[in-house]
Design a protein around this motif. Structure first.
Motif, PDB file in Angstrom:
ATOM      1  N   SER A   1       0.789  -1.228  -0.059  1.00 23.36           N
ATOM      2  CA  SER A   1       0.213   0.129   0.039  1.00 23.36           C
ATOM      3  C   SER A   1       0.739   1.334   0.151  1.00 23.36           C
ATOM      4  O   SER A   1       0.690   2.149  -0.566  1.00 23.36           O
ATOM      5  CB  SER A   1      -0.840   0.001   1.122  1.00 23.36           C
ATOM      6  OG  SER A   1      -1.808  -1.233   1.223  1.00 23.36           O
ATOM      7  N   MET A   2       1.851   1.126   0.810  1.00 27.47           N
ATOM      8  CA  MET A   2       2.789   2.416   0.924  1.00 27.47           C
ATOM      9  C   MET A   2       3.341   2.536  -0.588  1.00 27.47           C
ATOM     10  O   MET A   2       3.685   3.548  -0.646  1.00 27.47           O
ATOM     11  CB  MET A   2       3.806   2.264   1.854  1.00 27.47           C
ATOM     12  CG  MET A   2       4.813   3.505   1.944  1.00 27.47           C
ATOM     13  SD  MET A   2       6.339   2.827   3.000  1.00 27.47           S
ATOM     14  CE  MET A   2       7.225   1.945   1.916  1.00 27.47           C
TER      15      MET A   2
ATOM     16  N   MET B   1      -6.812  -2.899  -4.126  1.00 26.71           N
ATOM     17  CA  MET B   1      -7.617  -1.975  -3.145  1.00 26.71           C
ATOM     18  C   MET B   1      -8.183  -3.153  -2.079  1.00 26.71           C
ATOM     19  O   MET B   1      -8.151  -2.623  -0.815  1.00 26.71           O
ATOM     20  CB  MET B   1      -8.710  -1.269  -3.820  1.00 26.71           C
ATOM     21  CG  MET B   1      -9.703  -2.089  -4.524  1.00 26.71           C
ATOM     22  SD  MET B   1     -11.157  -1.007  -5.366  1.00 26.71           S
ATOM     23  CE  MET B   1     -11.875  -0.225  -4.004  1.00 26.71           C
ATOM     24  N   TRP B   2      -8.649  -4.004  -2.399  1.00 20.45           N
ATOM     25  CA  TRP B   2      -9.379  -5.050  -1.332  1.00 20.45           C
ATOM     26  C   TRP B   2      -8.278  -5.712  -0.604  1.00 20.45           C
ATOM     27  O   TRP B   2      -8.476  -6.065   0.825  1.00 20.45           O
ATOM     28  CB  TRP B   2     -10.092  -6.039  -1.872  1.00 20.45           C
ATOM     29  CG  TRP B   2     -11.306  -5.516  -2.871  1.00 20.45           C
ATOM     30  CD1 TRP B   2     -11.124  -5.458  -4.033  1.00 20.45           C
ATOM     31  CD2 TRP B   2     -12.342  -4.721  -2.413  1.00 20.45           C
ATOM     32  NE1 TRP B   2     -12.366  -4.905  -4.710  1.00 20.45           N
ATOM     33  CE2 TRP B   2     -12.991  -4.367  -3.368  1.00 20.45           C
ATOM     34  CE3 TRP B   2     -12.660  -4.170  -1.177  1.00 20.45           C
ATOM     35  CZ2 TRP B   2     -14.262  -3.748  -3.309  1.00 20.45           C
ATOM     36  CZ3 TRP B   2     -13.898  -3.641  -0.968  1.00 20.45           C
ATOM     37  CH2 TRP B   2     -14.563  -3.024  -2.206  1.00 20.45           C
ATOM     38  N   LEU B   3      -6.917  -5.783  -0.835  1.00 26.16           N
ATOM     39  CA  LEU B   3      -5.895  -6.441  -0.038  1.00 26.16           C
ATOM     40  C   LEU B   3      -5.452  -5.368   1.021  1.00 26.16           C
ATOM     41  O   LEU B   3      -5.252  -5.617   1.811  1.00 26.16           O
ATOM     42  CB  LEU B   3      -4.757  -6.678  -1.078  1.00 26.16           C
ATOM     43  CG  LEU B   3      -3.868  -7.769  -0.426  1.00 26.16           C
ATOM     44  CD1 LEU B   3      -4.164  -8.848   0.164  1.00 26.16           C
ATOM     45  CD2 LEU B   3      -2.432  -7.748  -1.281  1.00 26.16           C
ATOM     46  N   SER B   4      -5.437  -4.002   0.418  1.00 24.09           N
ATOM     47  CA  SER B   4      -5.257  -2.883   1.392  1.00 24.09           C
ATOM     48  C   SER B   4      -6.260  -3.038   2.477  1.00 24.09           C
ATOM     49  O   SER B   4      -5.953  -2.531   3.434  1.00 24.09           O
ATOM     50  CB  SER B   4      -5.151  -1.751   0.520  1.00 24.09           C
ATOM     51  OG  SER B   4      -4.001  -1.755  -0.481  1.00 24.09           O
TER      52      SER B   4
ATOM     53  N   LEU C   1      -3.973   3.373   8.791  1.00 21.06           N
ATOM     54  CA  LEU C   1      -4.190   4.358   7.684  1.00 21.06           C
ATOM     55  C   LEU C   1      -3.617   4.188   6.482  1.00 21.06           C
ATOM     56  O   LEU C   1      -4.279   4.838   5.564  1.00 21.06           O
ATOM     57  CB  LEU C   1      -4.104   5.642   8.586  1.00 21.06           C
ATOM     58  CG  LEU C   1      -4.945   6.053   9.738  1.00 21.06           C
ATOM     59  CD1 LEU C   1      -4.818   7.224  10.194  1.00 21.06           C
ATOM     60  CD2 LEU C   1      -6.254   6.152   9.273  1.00 21.06           C
ATOM     61  N   ILE C   2      -2.268   3.893   6.180  1.00 18.33           N
ATOM     62  CA  ILE C   2      -1.634   3.784   5.308  1.00 18.33           C
ATOM     63  C   ILE C   2      -2.446   2.684   4.431  1.00 18.33           C
ATOM     64  O   ILE C   2      -2.446   3.089   2.987  1.00 18.33           O
ATOM     65  CB  ILE C   2      -0.308   3.341   5.501  1.00 18.33           C
ATOM     66  CG1 ILE C   2       0.522   4.411   5.962  1.00 18.33           C
ATOM     67  CG2 ILE C   2       0.455   2.782   4.090  1.00 18.33           C
ATOM     68  CD1 ILE C   2       2.007   4.156   6.238  1.00 18.33           C
ATOM     69  N   ASN C   3      -2.514   1.581   4.694  1.00 19.28           N
ATOM     70  CA  ASN C   3      -3.612   0.624   4.046  1.00 19.28           C
ATOM     71  C   ASN C   3      -4.894   1.223   3.498  1.00 19.28           C
ATOM     72  O   ASN C   3      -5.520   1.045   2.395  1.00 19.28           O
ATOM     73  CB  ASN C   3      -3.721  -0.875   4.885  1.00 19.28           C
ATOM     74  CG  ASN C   3      -2.482  -1.489   4.948  1.00 19.28           C
ATOM     75  OD1 ASN C   3      -2.046  -1.934   3.990  1.00 19.28           O
ATOM     76  ND2 ASN C   3      -1.969  -1.684   6.160  1.00 19.28           N
TER      77      ASN C   3
ATOM     78  N   LEU D   1       2.407  10.755   3.661  1.00 16.76           N
ATOM     79  CA  LEU D   1       1.683   9.832   3.059  1.00 16.76           C
ATOM     80  C   LEU D   1       0.039   9.730   3.097  1.00 16.76           C
ATOM     81  O   LEU D   1      -0.830   9.913   2.291  1.00 16.76           O
ATOM     82  CB  LEU D   1       2.047   8.276   3.053  1.00 16.76           C
ATOM     83  CG  LEU D   1       3.662   8.243   2.471  1.00 16.76           C
ATOM     84  CD1 LEU D   1       3.894   6.770   3.005  1.00 16.76           C
ATOM     85  CD2 LEU D   1       3.704   8.520   1.241  1.00 16.76           C
ATOM     86  N   ILE D   2      -0.086   9.756   4.591  1.00 21.32           N
ATOM     87  CA  ILE D   2      -1.482   9.969   5.017  1.00 21.32           C
ATOM     88  C   ILE D   2      -2.106  10.984   4.828  1.00 21.32           C
ATOM     89  O   ILE D   2      -3.096  11.191   4.251  1.00 21.32           O
ATOM     90  CB  ILE D   2      -1.577   9.344   6.196  1.00 21.32           C
ATOM     91  CG1 ILE D   2      -1.211   7.920   6.387  1.00 21.32           C
ATOM     92  CG2 ILE D   2      -2.920   9.487   7.097  1.00 21.32           C
ATOM     93  CD1 ILE D   2      -0.895   7.457   8.028  1.00 21.32           C
TER      94      ILE D   2
END
Length: 1021
Positions: free
Chosen positions: A165-166, A516-519, A491-493, A183-184
């Protein structure tokens, strides 16, 4: 870029000069009209002819003040159109796209790291902590190597998903300093970024104390073995810890280059220690080691260690909670993103490779131990044994090839983690302070040196670290710190999922190996792990984050980073609007959607506040302004007003929108607004305008269009002249006070004179803005005919209690003070009183619904409804009961119902009305037919004798209504009256205005309401 020849094989255009396709620069030029400005020269480009158009170039897309290159400015459309014109109507500005800041030279020569030294090394050093040398054997002794592998694998899954995700987020644009906070915040907005950034920086600062205490405890243990304790164990830990932090601070302050060198040295020591473990596992076991449970490679020992052997109340989750913090070092590289040479390319490679290497290392070291080391020593009692995987935390020293190297590795692991945290905390905190989200912390935004080192942040981190070292027990706070890190991972995910879900065209990460769903799964796993580690620490973390989120939301920082939150809000708004379009309107869901002709949002605050009381946060409120000028001339002013008025509405917490149109006349502009405003079901259904008190002196050219009487209301609602005067005063005051040696006393006098002059000038010439092309009643009738097609039409005229005519100059200040007081009468809470509703005609219930809505608002909650209706003589009681029954079915509570049965009585005097219409009567009755027709043709806007006779009863009704309302509602906070209707092609504009004026004369604030006779109330469920 490759250059192609034509198909015929001709030579490249000889006039082509590749340097001319670079981003252009301005040259100073003088124009024939005396104008002096910077323009771009026309050049021969790759297309072989003179043109200002430029080829695509990265410098056109840089932000102002870009540190990676100077921002260039492409030619504006206006320049391309007007470049050969010598005399121009514009202000000569090249473009609004001009670079607003020049990049600073302070970044030249700064130390930048590649992905190995900057990311890979730091992440590995953080993940390889004391867990590797002290607690890993205990974890696998409790869980067995079967569940032990699951523990390590599950930890790696969480960190790997977070790393993916990062990687997606950091490759979706240029990454600057700030790590997880950057990032967030750039993905989810300042509310999420500001809340997580503060606790993440604090967690890193406290982590310094935790790692240093771990180092100090190991040193004290060695001192204890050699009887070298200085004071006592606790104070020795504090002394050694403080000395260590001072040394680490000195390395950090010396610069990133020295810190990086120290990290490399510590990595070498750590690698030697790890290799030492593998070397020790192949050395044959001695008799002494066998008695302590350490054998040669033995399949039997390996199989016995497969199953878990949980003791002392431990479970899989408790063991996992102890191991997982060892994996929370994956953001060590991201935290110094501002010091990386290529963060977009380096962060994904370095972070993911570090997760892979450290995960394999943990598993390899654990399995090598499990092949040779028993869970407990077979030569001692189970309850009292101090040897084996389960009982001896220093087992790594025993199984290694050279024991002191394990101690050196432990020192390296703790010091490297402490050094990384000591650098990360100030870097993240500095980025947070630079964005000025917490204004009180802006002091720490300043950097020093080529690398913009946060010296102030280092000192603050040092103070926090020393404070926690001196406090002592860090075991209690350790779960909170771990949860702080996990909250940032979550929050990164979620940021990656949210940005993908929003499907914004700006979400184009170069790193494609994410889902996106893995995140989302990673975010959920992080939240679950937080509760697994410590449930109360997880709740405390959520509580702190929510409080910080609310704080940032309330403060509304003035930043706009194009977050995915904005994108999702937009998508949700579109989807909701589309779903509403597929649903038929229902009377139960009716709510007033206001279109308010206020002009500029600030000029009629009373009208705006009253409209806002109807719509509040639950309906549409659209403030409109019409510019009587061509669109080309008004475009710049309209665009400027749009932003200025919307900002003012937001700052004053008025939930409304502002829009403007440019037309040749006010009537045409109002028609356009009524036709085109809104979207789908979100369209205005209620028109609200102010009453023009000076309609009798506005001039005959303003009579023909009904809208003219209400659009510019100078009698109590319009305070534009005061606002303009204050703006001029502010500018003048800035100018006068900037003059060196200016006399303050003279300044005060000058300001007072300027104020009066501005007021008089504006009030004297205000209505000369009205166009001369207004004609008579035909436009009134056409406008009324147009309004008949509106789904729900309402005219609301506010008759303020303050009469403001042009007073003598000495009274200007006093009158304007009264005017400002009247303009804020609906902004503050209304005192106890009544809202008197004169529901004379059934218009569908709008006249009753709007006052009921007012009583539900906080500002009007102390006002009670009183209903007044017209009744026939002799049946007042019956009419009253019928109305009460109707109100009960509508579930509308009122304090009283009054039946007025003498409205039909002739008014006591019509002298005021006669005086009012006297200047506008035609008096054609005393003339012959030919002369009368000529007078009507010449002055079609005047009131004829025939018209007066035809509508005598209606005229008397308005006069009588005013008398009755004064008798019953003189003390009301607000009066609402059914508005009389003007028959098309029968009632002249002056007569209709006279009706409205005489009806509301000498009354408190009054609303005239007329629905379109479609029901807006129902008593059915």
């Amino acid at each position: 870029m490759e250059r192609f020849k034509s198909k015929g094989g001709e030579h490249i255009n000889p006039s082509y000069d590749s340097t001319l396709d670079e981003p252009p620069v301005y040259e100073e030029s003088n124009f024939s009209n005396g104008e002096h400005r910077a323009v771009r020269p026309s050049v021969v480009s790759a297309f072989g002819h003179d043109t200002l158009d430029r080829m695509p170039n990265i410098d056109f897309y840089r932000n102002a003040g870009s540190v990676s290159g100077q921002r260039a400015v492409r030619p504006s459309l206006q320049e391309l159109h007007d470049v050969f014109q010598k005399v121009r109507d514009s202000d000569g500005a090249p473009s609004d796209d001009l670079e607003s800041a020049i990049p600073s030279d302070s970044d030249k020569g700064a130390v930048k790291f590649g992905w190995i030294r900057g990311v890979l090394v730091r992440c590995m050093l953080n993940i390889w902590g004391v867990m590797l040398f002290i607690r890993l054997s205990w974890v696998f002794g409790q869980a067995g190597w079967g569940l032990g592998i699951v523990v390590v694998a599950l930890s790696c899954v969480v960190t790997t998903i977070t790393g993916l995700s990062m990687s997606a987020i950091c490759t979706n644009g240029v990454v600057r300093g700030g790590g997880a906070y950057y990032l967030i915040s750039r993905s989810l907005g300042p509310e999420f970024g500001g809340s997580i950034g503060l606790i993440f920086a604090f967690a890193n600062a406290v982590a310094v104390a935790m790692y240093v205490v771990g180092f100090a405890e190991t040193v004290v243990d060695l001192m204890k073995e050699h009887a070298a304790i200085m004071v006592d164990e606790t104070n020795d830990i504090r002394i050694i810890g403080c000395i260590t932090v001072v040394l680490l601070l000195a390395i950090s302050v010396a610069g990133m280059e020295w810190e990086a060198k120290a990290q490399v040295l510590l990595l070498i020591i750590l690698l030697v220690a790890i290799v030492n473990v593998f070397v020790g596992t192949v050395i044959p076991a001695t008799a002494d080691k066998k008695s302590k449970g350490f054998f040669n490679y033995n399949s039997k020992v390996f199989s016995e260690n497969f199953l878990p052997a949980f003791r002392d109340g431990e479970t899989f989750f408790s063991v996992f909670a102890i191991f997982f913090p060892a994996a929370t070092g994956i953001l060590a590289g991201a935290n110094i993103s501002g010091d990386l040479r290529d963060p977009q390319g380096g962060l994904p490679k370095g972070t993911l490779l570090a997760i892979l290497i450290t995960g394999v290392t943990y598993l390899a070291v654990a399995l090598c131990l499990l092949v040779r080391l028993a869970t407990i020593s077979p030569s001692c009692d189970v309850q009292k044994c101090n040897f084996g995987l389960m009982n001896n935390f220093q087992v790594m020293t025993m199984v290694s090839g050279f024991g002191p190297l394990i101690i050196a590795g432990t020192f390296s692991a703790t010091l490297s983690s402490a050094l990384a945290s000591l650098v990360s905390a100030p870097k993240v905190f500095q980025a947070l302070c630079k964005d000025n989200i917490y204004k009180a912390l802006h002091f720490f935004a300043k950097g020093h040196g080529k690398n913009n080192e946060p010296i102030r942040g280092y000192v603050l981190t040092f103070v926090i670290s020393v404070a926690f070292i001196l406090i002592g027990d860090l075991n209690a706070i350790a779960p909170i710190i771990s949860n702080f890190f996990l909250a940032s991972y979550a929050l990164i995910n979620f940021s990656c999922f949210h940005a993908s879900y929003a499907k914004s065209p700006g979400w184009r990460p170069a790193y494609k190996y994410y889902n996106m769903w893995l995140s989302l799964l990673g975010a959920v796993l992080c939240c679950v792990v937080m509760f697994v580690i410590n449930w109360w620490a997880a709740l405390l973390t959520y509580g702190i984050e929510i409080l910080l989120y609310i704080y940032v939301t309330v403060k509304k920082p003035d930043v706009n980073w194009g977050s995915s939150t904005q994108a999702v809000t937009f998508v949700s708004a579109v989807n909701n609007a589309l779903s509403l379009s597929g649903v038929e309107d229902h009377v139960k869901n009716f709510r007033p959607q206001m279109l308010v002709l206020t002009g500029s949002a600030r000029t009629r605050p009373a009208l705006l506040d009253l409209a806002h009381s109807f719509s509040k946060n639950f309906g549409l409120c659209l403030l409109c302004e019409v510019f009587v000028v061509s669109l080309a001339k008004a475009l710049e002013e309209i665009n400027a007003n749009m932003e200025k008025n919307q900002v003012w509405l937001r700052k004053t917490n008025r939930k409304a929108f502002y829009t403007a149109v440019a037309c040749d006349s006010f009537g045409e502009g109002a028609e356009r607004l009524l036709q085109a405003s809104g979207l789908g079901r979100m369209r205005p259904n209620t028109l609200m305008i102010g009453f023009k008190r000076n309609w009798r002196t506005a001039g005959t050219e303003a009579v023909g269009m009904l809208i003219q009487y209400f659009f510019f209301d100078s009698d109590g609602l319009d305070v534009s002249h005061i606002i303009e005067a204050e703006d001029h005063l502010s500018m003048l005051n800035s100018y006068l006070t900037s003059e060196e040696g200016f006399n303050p006393c003279k300044t005060k006098v000058a300001l007072t004179k300027e104020y009066n002059l501005l007021i008089q000038r504006n009030r004297g010439t205000y209505f000369t803005l009205l166009p001369d092309s207004l004609c008579s009643d035909n436009k009134l009738h056409s406008f009324l005919q147009f309004l008949s097609f509106i789904p729900l039409f309402l005219l609301i005229f506010l008759s303020p209690p303050v009469s403001v005519c042009s007073p003598p100059p000495p009274q200007v200040a006093k009158m304007n003070e009264r005017l400002l007081e009247a303009s804020t009468q609906f902004k503050k809470k209304l005192p106890k009183g009544t809202i008197d509703v004169w529901w004379l005609f059934d218009d569908g219930g709008l006249t009753l619904l709007l006052p009921y809505i007012l009583t539900t608002r906080k500002k009007w909650k102390d006002c009670k409804l009183r209903i007044f209706i017209a009744g026939q003589p002799g049946r007042s009681d019956l009419d009253k009961e019928e109305m009460k029954s109707l109100l009960q079915k509508f579930r509308i509570t009122c304090s009283d119902v009054n039946v007025i049965d003498d409205i039909h009585v002739k008014p006591s005097s019509d002298r005021k009305f006669e005086e009012m219409i006297e200047p506008f009567r035609l008096y054609e009755g005393s003339k012959d037919t030919v002369q009368a027709e000529a007078m009507q043709k010449e002055q079609p806007y005047k009131i004829t004798d025939k018209e007066l006779n035809t509508f005598e009863d209606k005229t008397n009704l308005q006069i009588r209504l005013n008398e009755v309302i004064q008798e019953n509602s003189k003390s009301a906070n607000l009066i609402i009256v059914s508005m009389p209707i003007a028959r098309k092609e029968s009632v002249s504009s002056y007569l209709y205005m006279a009706w409205l004026d005489i009806l509301t004369m000498n009354l408190p604030p009054t609303l005239l309401i007329r629905g379109n006779h479609k029901s807006v109330l129902t008593f059915y469920s």
